[in-house]
Write a protein that holds these residues in place. Sequence first.
Motif, short mmCIF file in Angstrom:
data_model
loop_
_atom_site.label_atom_id
_atom_site.label_comp_id
_atom_site.label_asym_id
_atom_site.label_seq_id
_atom_site.Cartn_x
_atom_site.Cartn_y
_atom_site.Cartn_z
N ARG A 44 0.85 -1.19 0.00
CA ARG A 44 0.00 0.00 0.00
C ARG A 44 0.89 1.24 0.00
NH1 ARG A 44 -3.29 -1.49 3.32
NH2 ARG A 44 -5.30 -1.55 2.20
N ILE A 45 0.64 2.14 -0.96
CA ILE A 45 1.41 3.37 -1.09
C ILE A 45 0.49 4.55 -0.80
CG2 ILE A 45 2.65 4.89 -2.69
CD1 ILE A 45 3.54 2.42 -4.21
N LEU A 46 0.92 5.42 0.08
CA LEU A 46 0.20 6.66 0.37
C LEU A 46 0.87 7.80 -0.40
CD1 LEU A 46 -1.92 8.28 2.01
CD2 LEU A 46 -0.17 8.57 3.78
N VAL A 47 0.09 8.46 -1.27
CA VAL A 47 0.60 9.58 -2.06
C VAL A 47 -0.01 10.86 -1.52
CG1 VAL A 47 0.75 10.61 -4.35
CG2 VAL A 47 0.85 8.12 -4.10
N LEU A 86 0.09 -3.15 -6.38
CA LEU A 86 0.05 -2.03 -5.45
C LEU A 86 -1.39 -1.67 -5.09
CD1 LEU A 86 2.60 0.31 -7.27
CD2 LEU A 86 3.08 -1.21 -5.34
N ILE A 87 -1.55 -1.19 -3.87
CA ILE A 87 -2.79 -0.54 -3.46
C ILE A 87 -2.47 0.93 -3.29
CG2 ILE A 87 -4.56 -0.37 -1.67
CD1 ILE A 87 -3.93 -3.30 -0.97
N ALA A 103 -4.72 7.85 10.67
CA ALA A 103 -5.65 7.09 9.83
C ALA A 103 -5.16 7.01 8.40
CB ALA A 103 -7.04 7.72 9.90
N SER A 104 -4.55 8.08 7.92
CA SER A 104 -4.04 8.08 6.55
C SER A 104 -2.90 7.09 6.37
CB SER A 104 -3.56 9.49 6.17
OG SER A 104 -4.63 10.41 6.18
N LEU A 105 -2.11 6.90 7.43
CA LEU A 105 -0.93 6.04 7.35
C LEU A 105 -1.22 4.57 7.69
CD1 LEU A 105 1.56 8.46 9.12
CD2 LEU A 105 1.82 7.60 6.78
N GLU A 106 -2.38 4.28 8.22
CA GLU A 106 -2.68 2.92 8.67
C GLU A 106 -2.54 1.91 7.53
OE1 GLU A 106 -6.22 0.37 10.89
OE2 GLU A 106 -6.52 2.49 10.39
N GLY A 107 -1.71 0.90 7.74
CA GLY A 107 -1.52 -0.15 6.75
C GLY A 107 -0.62 0.22 5.59
N VAL A 108 0.02 1.39 5.64
CA VAL A 108 0.86 1.87 4.53
C VAL A 108 2.27 1.31 4.62
CG1 VAL A 108 1.97 3.95 3.58
CG2 VAL A 108 -0.48 3.97 4.15
N VAL A 164 3.67 3.23 12.83
CA VAL A 164 2.73 2.27 12.23
C VAL A 164 3.40 1.29 11.28
CG1 VAL A 164 0.85 3.93 12.44
CG2 VAL A 164 2.09 3.77 10.27
N GLY A 165 4.72 1.42 11.08
CA GLY A 165 5.45 0.43 10.31
C GLY A 165 5.69 0.73 8.85
N VAL A 166 5.59 2.01 8.47
CA VAL A 166 5.95 2.38 7.10
C VAL A 166 7.42 2.02 6.87
CG1 VAL A 166 6.27 4.31 5.49
CG2 VAL A 166 4.23 4.20 6.93
#
Length: 295
Positions: free
Chosen positions: A7-10, A31-32, A66-71, A98-100
Motif C-alpha cells: 500500500r502506497i500513500l501519495v 500495489l494498493i 488514519a491516513s498512514l494505517e496499513g501503509v 505504524v510500520g511504514v
Amino acid sequence: MVDTPSRILVLGATGKVGGAVLRNLSNDPGLILRATTRSKGKKTALDALADEIVSFDFEDQSTYEASLEGVDRLFLLTGYSVDMLHQSKFLIDRAAAVGVKHVVHLGTHAPNDTAFKHHSWHQLVERYIEWRGLGFTHLRPAMFMVNILDYAKANKDKPGILVHYTADARVAWVDVDDIGLAGAAVLRNPDMHSGKTYYLDSEALSMSEVADILQAETGQDWQFEHRDADELMPRLQAAGREMTYASSGVTFFQAVAAGKAPDIDKTHHALEQLIGRPPTRWTDFAKRNRNEFLY
C-alpha cells in the motif's frame, strides 16, 4: 503463497507532482494506491486513479494516523511554510510508529551546504527521515517548467512577456511529468533505490533562452522581462503565503540573479536512468503545450 500487495500513500494527490506520481502508478496490480485530499469535492478526480481516498490535512494532525494505517511506502511532499518542519517530523514519527518501511521525499535542487532557508528545511526533513531509521529515497527536482506555463497564462495584460526574477542566470529545469515517472519508479521498487539521493533535472537554460524556444515553437514574439524579486513579496502576501517561506524564496531568486546561488545550473544523469529515456527538454515541453502558450 500469494504476495500481499504493498500500500502506497501519495500526499498531494490533487496537485501537479502528487497527481503525476499517482497517474504513473495507477493500475499496477501489485500495489494498493491511497491518495490524499483536503477537499471532498476533489475526490471524484481521484476515483479512476486511486484504490483508496482519504482526507488528509497537514494542519490537522488527527488525520495523520488514519491516513498512514496499513501503509508500506509514503510519497512525502511538504507545504510551502516553515511549518513543514514540525509537520514533517510529526508525520514521520507516525509513519515509523505504524510500520511504514520506505519514504520517498520531494525536496529541492540544492547542494548539501545550501545557505537558503527553505532549501535547508527540506534537507533537515531528509536527515530526520534517515535518523528515524526508515528506508528512504530523496528526490531533488530542479525548477518546474510548468510554472512558466502558469505565469504565461496569468500574464494576460502583457502577452508574450515572460516575467521572472533570474536575470541572465541559467538554471536547471525539469518537467513535472518526468518527476511523476521517477517517483513512481522508486515507489514501485524501493529496495533498488534505498539510501539514494537523486537530482532530477533536464537542462540548464536562462529565461531569455526559454523565450527564444517559445518564439520558435509558437511563431509569436516572446521576450523575457527581468524583475527584482522584491516585487514578489506583496503578491505572495496578498495570496496568503506564509511570509518566512516567502521571504526565503525572494532571497533565493535575488541570489540567482546575482550569480550567487551555487549549483543552480548543475545538471545530472539520474532522471534518464530512473525513467528509461532522455528527460523532457524545453523544446519538448513547448511543443507539447504549444496551444496553451499561444496568445
